[in-house]
Design an enzyme around this catalytic site. Structure first.
Site, PDB file in Angstrom:
ATOM      1  N   ASP A  95       0.859  -1.168   0.000  1.00 30.03           N
ATOM      2  CA  ASP A  95       0.000   0.000   0.000  1.00 30.03           C
ATOM      3  C   ASP A  95       0.909   1.236   0.000  1.00 30.03           C
ATOM      4  OD1 ASP A  95      -2.153   1.645  -0.074  1.00 30.03           O
ATOM      5  OD2 ASP A  95      -3.187   0.774   1.627  1.00 30.03           O
TER       6      ASP A  95
HETATM    7  C1  BGC Z   1      -4.872   3.377  -0.025  1.00 27.89           C
HETATM    8  C2  BGC Z   1      -5.036   2.400  -1.147  1.00 27.89           C
HETATM    9  C3  BGC Z   1      -4.876   3.104  -2.463  1.00 27.89           C
HETATM   10  C4  BGC Z   1      -3.531   3.782  -2.498  1.00 27.89           C
HETATM   11  C5  BGC Z   1      -3.255   4.500  -3.799  1.00 27.89           C
HETATM   12  C6  BGC Z   1      -3.603   4.190  -0.165  1.00 27.89           C
HETATM   13  O1  BGC Z   1      -3.545   5.210   0.758  1.00 27.89           O
HETATM   14  O2  BGC Z   1      -4.883   2.690   1.210  1.00 27.89           O
HETATM   15  O3  BGC Z   1      -6.276   1.755  -1.040  1.00 27.89           O
HETATM   16  O4  BGC Z   1      -5.017   2.193  -3.511  1.00 27.89           O
HETATM   17  O5  BGC Z   1      -3.471   4.721  -1.456  1.00 27.89           O
HETATM   18  O6  BGC Z   1      -4.028   5.612  -3.948  1.00 27.89           O
END
Ligand code: BGC
Length: 746
Positions: free
Chosen positions: A286
């Site tokens: 993530d």
């Molecule tokens: C989120 C993800 C997301 C990623 C990219 C993160 O902060 O937890 O779900 O896909 O950002 O935007």
């Protein structure tokens, strides 16, 4: 022409997709090996590195990245995210084509509920209990996104969530592993369409692996502490379903699971996902989660974080720069074997080949396709259809709804009556300033041209000002019926949007009281990304529609429901508590040793002395403008038996006993009456939708087989256990109309 040539020709014509060709996997593996053999270690690490584009989404953009395009030209980047539109993606792909190996970039994006056309938030869509409609919605999202240069969506989020305080509850399918699994698979199929390699497919990414939805206290990013038994029974099934549906990628999660951050969790990524489940795609971290193992207190610095992440099976680093800064040295120092890096790079390259990017890095970048595919009228119709299906009718005393088009005067009151863009909710990224979005008020005016509409704002969403109350009350008094559009602001749910207080915000419930006290019939529309608490309204308003955030076509969909052009059929995918103190509250719990049957049983009620055990609205609940009668077709009640692979059929007749055509979702729950370890008091195992004209009856038959009875035993083996089972069929988890028992013998 030999077979391979024929297949290649069909592939070129788009009749075969790359992943469908018989020879494709072998061929791809050979090509991957050939590319890999020419790469330097630095280039390999580059493939494992993902940068954000030039747009800040959900995390702090790394400040010291320098010129990202230059880094791409140096082969230091394998994927980017948040680069939208064909012109922009072309610029980045051009840079990749200037690198030594010319390996195309992946373009990722959070296409969570639609791309240009916004669909209802995922939790709302889950209320449709209609995986086929959800699959169609994702197909449209993928078609639009892929026409804009995107080839990878960070969706679906398949985290089970039993805590409505958690802001990200809006992104998932609610609390149930069975419903969640069906929807997870539907979303993957929708995104990946005919398979990677087709021009309108985007890679799906099942996230957040794993158990992110169980963050303690509903606080985002928080720790998760749970038994492996609960992990396997409740939280992993939708991930397994996504994997089986062919999800190309997985994303790990910010939380720690039982003391180990998911990003550095070998058990989850290597043992379960890549081991037991034999997942062939790749795992992305993530946003920044590799580096976040430092503040977690798990890794001492970025080098150690990179070591832990890669060892645990995390293939790509999103935005933490831990791999790009450290992995080469870790390999050179002998801390990470080259084979481990090779394995990750192969997984990533394989997907790039499967997507056809090596054949044509620009295949998703086509300005004219982009122009013709976005915002198509037929796609907007589909968005309106699923929006209507997502609305849940919570209350309808004296059949106030549907409204008559003959009404002389209707008052629209509330902070969301004229809301437009807001209806798109959180995670709607590709906002088109010219998109034609109707407010509820505009849509109602269009739907009922004979009616005069009055409007009063009433109050703000979330402050204590009551200066608008007097006007709202006066406006209500002039109307035959009042419709109040209330709820949360769209950015009150989503990432980092957890709330301790999930009551209808501000003074909105006071406004509802003031308006209801006029004695006028009041319909309350509740727009939100999570279950809210609104007890006074639930007890006193005449009708309540829970509309969530329905997306671009929300206004029209709400008008369709209000005027009965669509009879609401949504069912809650998550339990609505009476108050925050009941959380977590969910239908598929175990019994205690003192379950009690009545709230009067002081010692045997096992909950609180100041609240009933029951929630405000149970999982599976949702009314219709009509009524459905359930009749047991089979008068024979003796205990049936199933052995080996036998099945058991249960039939019932559903009759529409009201005045409107409508659809009922008939739900089947099963309970294993005696089990070690314990089994829940009920578990959803099947459901069927029946559409009936007034007075019409249809027979519904469920088939029970052994597959429905598997569970994880104390050794986490997936088994069945002989014994007695109860079958409960009904209209909601707390509205069971038919009970049967049967015995499973060995
Ligand atoms: C989120 C993800 C997301 C990623 C990219 C993160 O902060 O937890 O779900 O896909 O950002 O935007």
């Amino acid at each position: 022409m030999n077979f391979k040539k024929i297949a290649s020709a069909l592939l070129a014509l788009g009749i075969f997709t790359i992943s469908q060709t018989v020879f494709a996997q072998d061929e791809i593996d050979k090509k991957v090996d050939s590319v890999l053999s020419k790469m330097t270690l630095a280039e390999k690490v580059g493939q494992m590195n993902q940068y954000n584009g030039d747009w800040e989404a959900t995390g702090p953009v790394t400040k010291d990245v320098g010129n990202k395009l230059d880094e791409i030209k140096q082969g230091r980047v394998g994927a980017v995210l948040n680069i939208m539109g064909s012109a922009h993606t072309k610029m980045f792909q051009d840079a990749a084509m200037q690198s030594r190996m010319k390996i195309p970039l992946l373009f990722g994006q959070d296409v969570i509920h639609g791309y240009r056309i916004t669909f209802p938030i995922p939790l709302a869509e889950a209320a449709s209990w209609d995986p086929d409609a959800i699959e169609r919605a994702e197909r449209i999202a993928a078609t639009e996104a892929s026409a804009s240069g995107i080839n990878w969506t960070f969706a679906p989020m398949v985290d089970i969530a039993r805590d409505p305080r958690w802001g990200r509850v809006m992104e998932g399918s609610g609390e149930d592993p069975y419903l969640g699994s069906l929807i997870a698979a539907a979303r993957v199929r929708g995104f990946q369409g005919r398979g990677l390699g087709s021009i309108d497919a985007v890679m799906a990414c099942a996230k957040h692996f794993a158990a992110y939805g169980a963050a303690v206290g509903g606080r985002d990013y928080n720790s998760v502490d749970m038994s492996l038994h609960q992990l396997w029974e409740v939280y992993l099934p939708p991930f397994k379903a996504a994997e089986e549906a062919g999800a190309a990628t997985f994303m790990n999660s910010f939380n720690d699971l039982n003391g180990t951050p998911a990003t550095g969790n070998k058990y989850l990524q290597r043992d379960v996902l890549k081991g037991k489940w034999n997942f062939k795609g790749f795992v992305v971290s993530d946003w920044g989660s590799i580096g976040e193992m430092i503040p977690h207190g798990y890794a001492k610095d970025n080098a150690e974080a990179a070591l832990f992440a890669v060892t645990a099976g995390n293939d790509m680093d999103m935005e933490s720069r831990s791999y790009i800064g450290n992995l080469e040295k870790l390999v050179n120092d002998g801390k990470v074997p080259m084979s481990m890096v090779d394995e990750s790079v192969k997984r990533i390259l394989r997907k790039k080949f499967e997507m056809g990017l090596f054949d044509d890095p620009y295949r998703f970048i086509n300005a004219s396709r982009e122009k013709s595919m976005l915002n198509r009228p037929e796609s907007r119709e589909e968005a309106r259809e699923i929006a209507r299906k997502s609305v849940v009718l919570l209350k309808n005393d004296k059949q106030l709804l549907p409204l008559s088009r003959q009404l002389k005067t209707v008052a629209l009151i509330g902070p969301l009556a004229k809301a437009k863009k807001e209806q798109k909710g959180f995670w709607s990224l590709d906002i088109d300033p010219n998109e034609d979005i109707q407010s509820v008020m505009e849509a109602m005016e269009k739907a009922a041209p004979m009616t005069k509409f009055l409007y009063s704002y009433g109050c703000n969403i979330d402050d204590q000002t009551k200066s608008g109350f007097a006007d709202a009350v006066e406006t209500a008094k002039k109307a035959d019926v009042v419709v109040m559009a209330m709820g949360e602001a769209p950015d009150m749910t989503g990432e980092a949007k957890s709330k301790a207080n999930i009551h209808l915000p501000g003074v909105q419930e006071d406004l509802i009281k003031a308006v209801v006290e006029t004695g006028k019939p009041v319909v309350v529309l509740l727009m939100a990304g999570r279950p809210m608490i609104f007890n006074w309204t639930a007890d006193n308003a005449q009708s309540i529609l829970y509309t969530w955030w329905l997306g671009s076509l929300g206004g029209g969909a709400i008008a369709d429901v209000l005027y009965g052009d669509y009879n609401p059929s949504g069912k809650l995918p998550i339990t609505f508590p009476r108050t925050e103190g009941q959380i977590p509250i969910y239908y598929n719990h175990f019994n205690t040793g003192r379950p009690g049957v009545s709230d009067k049983d002081v010692f045997y009620k096992s909950a609180y002395i100041d609240l009933p055990n029951s929630p405000r609205y149970a999982f599976g609940y949702g009314l219709s403008y009509t009524t459905f009668q359930y009749t047991d077709d089979d008068a024979f009640y003796s205990k049936a038996q199933i052995k080996d692979n036998e099945t058991l059929k249960i039939s019932l007749t559903i009759k529409n006993t009201g005045q409107y055509a409508g659809e009922e979702t008939v739900q089947l729950y099963i309970r294993d009456l005696v089990s070690q370890p314990l089994r829940p008091v009920k578990e959803l195992k099947d459901f069927k939708k029946v559409f009936l004209q007034p007075g019409e009856s249809k027979k519904v038959t469920f088939t029970i087989d052994r597959n429905m009875l598997y569970f994880y035993n104390d050794n986490l083996e997936y088994v069945t256990q002989p014994g007695d089972f109860q079958v409960m069929i009904g209209s909601a988890s707390d509205d069971i109309r038919l009970h049967r028992t049967f015995e499973l013998t060995n």
